[in-house]
Design an enzyme around this catalytic site. Structure first.
Site, PDB file in Angstrom:
ATOM      1  N   GLY A  72      35.952  -0.774 -32.836  1.00 45.08           N
ATOM      2  CA  GLY A  72      35.746   0.617 -32.439  1.00 45.08           C
ATOM      3  C   GLY A  72      36.671   1.079 -31.331  1.00 45.08           C
ATOM      4  N   GLY A  73      36.727   0.332 -30.233  1.00 44.71           N
ATOM      5  CA  GLY A  73      37.620   0.705 -29.143  1.00 44.71           C
ATOM      6  C   GLY A  73      39.077   0.628 -29.556  1.00 44.71           C
ATOM      7  N   SER A  74      39.411  -0.382 -30.350  1.00 35.71           N
ATOM      8  CA  SER A  74      40.795  -0.537 -30.819  1.00 35.71           C
ATOM      9  C   SER A  74      41.172   0.589 -31.777  1.00 35.71           C
ATOM     10  CB  SER A  74      40.957  -1.885 -31.519  1.00 35.71           C
ATOM     11  OG  SER A  74      40.744  -2.959 -30.613  1.00 35.71           O
ATOM     12  N   GLY A  85      32.371  -6.016 -33.526  1.00 30.00           N
ATOM     13  CA  GLY A  85      33.392  -6.659 -34.339  1.00 30.00           C
ATOM     14  C   GLY A  85      34.033  -5.736 -35.356  1.00 30.00           C
ATOM     15  N   LEU A  86      33.841  -4.418 -35.183  1.00 28.63           N
ATOM     16  CA  LEU A  86      34.396  -3.435 -36.108  1.00 28.63           C
ATOM     17  C   LEU A  86      35.640  -2.742 -35.551  1.00 28.63           C
ATOM     18  CD1 LEU A  86      31.040  -1.809 -37.290  1.00 28.63           C
ATOM     19  CD2 LEU A  86      32.439  -3.463 -38.539  1.00 28.63           C
ATOM     20  N   LYS A 130      37.283  -1.314 -38.910  1.00 26.97           N
ATOM     21  CA  LYS A 130      37.786  -2.384 -39.781  1.00 26.97           C
ATOM     22  C   LYS A 130      36.739  -3.481 -39.889  1.00 26.97           C
ATOM     23  CE  LYS A 130      38.325  -5.485 -36.333  1.00 26.97           C
ATOM     24  NZ  LYS A 130      37.628  -6.793 -36.265  1.00 26.97           N
ATOM     25  N   ASP A 156      43.536  -6.215 -32.092  1.00 26.28           N
ATOM     26  CA  ASP A 156      43.237  -5.370 -33.258  1.00 26.28           C
ATOM     27  C   ASP A 156      44.017  -4.061 -33.252  1.00 26.28           C
ATOM     28  OD1 ASP A 156      41.408  -7.208 -34.240  1.00 26.28           O
ATOM     29  OD2 ASP A 156      39.671  -6.210 -33.343  1.00 26.28           O
ATOM     30  N   PRO A 212      29.847   1.344 -33.483  1.00 27.36           N
ATOM     31  CA  PRO A 212      29.158   0.697 -32.361  1.00 27.36           C
ATOM     32  C   PRO A 212      30.087  -0.195 -31.553  1.00 27.36           C
ATOM     33  CG  PRO A 212      28.602  -0.389 -34.420  1.00 27.36           C
ATOM     34  CD  PRO A 212      29.381   0.830 -34.796  1.00 27.36           C
ATOM     35  N   ALA A 213      29.831  -0.274 -30.255  1.00 25.40           N
ATOM     36  CA  ALA A 213      30.605  -1.151 -29.379  1.00 25.40           C
ATOM     37  C   ALA A 213      30.111  -2.582 -29.532  1.00 25.40           C
ATOM     38  CB  ALA A 213      30.469  -0.698 -27.925  1.00 25.40           C
ATOM     39  N   GLY A 214      31.034  -3.538 -29.382  1.00 25.11           N
ATOM     40  CA  GLY A 214      30.663  -4.943 -29.427  1.00 25.11           C
ATOM     41  C   GLY A 214      30.191  -5.403 -30.775  1.00 25.11           C
TER      42      GLY A 214
END
Length: 291
Positions: free
Chosen positions: A102-104, A99-100, A13, A137, A95-97
């Protein structure tokens, strides 16, 4: 025979709007955000024909039990009383960290997959509660909507009519930004200042790209750019290239630009910054049940 495995494209996102509101006694800030899914995605596969609890993700930096996708499966198991075990595999592209989300997105994909496989699926409000416990998120990235307005910590969501798909460029610097750090910088920068109310919006404002342009803000951008100038340089490069909207996404470090058409020439970005072509989405990837 019921399916015991499922696959989901965990779509990333961007935040077209991120307004930081009042800070709670708990230390968390209330937020107002416009979430938009894009077609950059991880591939998440979940299987339940096991008694073990396993996660396989090449390049996994965190211990397994600290990974958000793993925690999502545990949370679902506790809420539903099912399954006894699970195996999760993730092909990472987000990518991690950055603001997209990714983990969420991975966590939301796991919740959606398990709910599709469950003999007794959780009701939407219960699934939303499970998602919220995992992060701000996750509720949006669990719901079946590509565009939504969020309030609070992300638990209050209003699905919006999808906007026409647009070209989106992402600038991915060679570093991430921790969400906790970004909010800490914002709190320090605004300490003692009166709370500013965000510009009011109506549903009509959210129905067309041209009406969204003046509403596209990110309250965290200034404090993050003050520490990572390259992000601001990427935002400026997208604006110079004609982006309808150019902002930092979430707490950073990704900058994004929304364009009416694919550019003939790519914008000049700082050294070591990766440019990714993607698009906004008008639908959410479905859960695919596997044999």
């Amino acid at each position: 025979m019921s399916a015991t495995a499922a696959s989901v494209d965990a779509q990333a996102k961007v935040n077209l709007r991120l307004c930081v509101l009042a800070r709670e006694a708990s230390g968390y800030h209330q937020l107002e955000s416009l979430f938009l899914r894009i077609d950059l995605a991880d591939t998440v596969r979940v299987a339940t024909d096991t008694t073990q609890r396993e996660l396989h993700c090449p390049g996994l930096a965190l211990p397994q039990d600290q990974n958000l996708a793993y925690r999502a499966a545990v949370a679902f198991t506790e809420a539903a009383g099912w399954p006894t075990g699970f195996h999760i595999s993730i092909d990472k592209r987000i990518p991690a960290g950055g603001g997209l989300g990714g983990g969420s997105a991975d966590a939301g994909a796991v919740l959606r997959a398990l709910n599709a496989l469950a003999p007794k699926p959780l009701a939407a409000d219960v699934l939303n509660t499970v998602a919220l416990r995992l992060g701000a998120d996750v509720p949006f990235l669990t719901m079946d909507a590509p565009f939504a307005l969020g309030f609070g910590r992300g638990e209050r969501l209003l699905a919006l009519r999808p906007l026409p798909a647009r070209e989106i460029l992402l600038a991915l610097p060679p570093f991430g930004v921790e969400t906790k750090a970004a909010f800490s910088w914002y709190a320090d920068a605004t300490a003692g200042q009166p709370l500013r109310a965000p510009a009011p919006i109506t549903l009509d404002d959210l129905d067309r790209w041209d009406r969204l342009v003046p509403l596209a803000v990110n309250d965290l951008e200034a404090v993050v750019v003050a520490r990572h100038a390259a992000i601001g340089q990427c935002v400026d490069a997208f604006r110079t290239a004609g982006a309808r909207i150019a902002r930092m996404s979430g707490s950073g470090s990704t900058a994004f630009g929304v364009f009416d058409r694919r550019l003939a020439q790519e914008p000049a970005l700082p050294a070591d910054t990766r440019l990714v072509h993607t698009r906004s989405l008008t639908s959410v990837a479905p859960v695919k049940l596997l044999d």
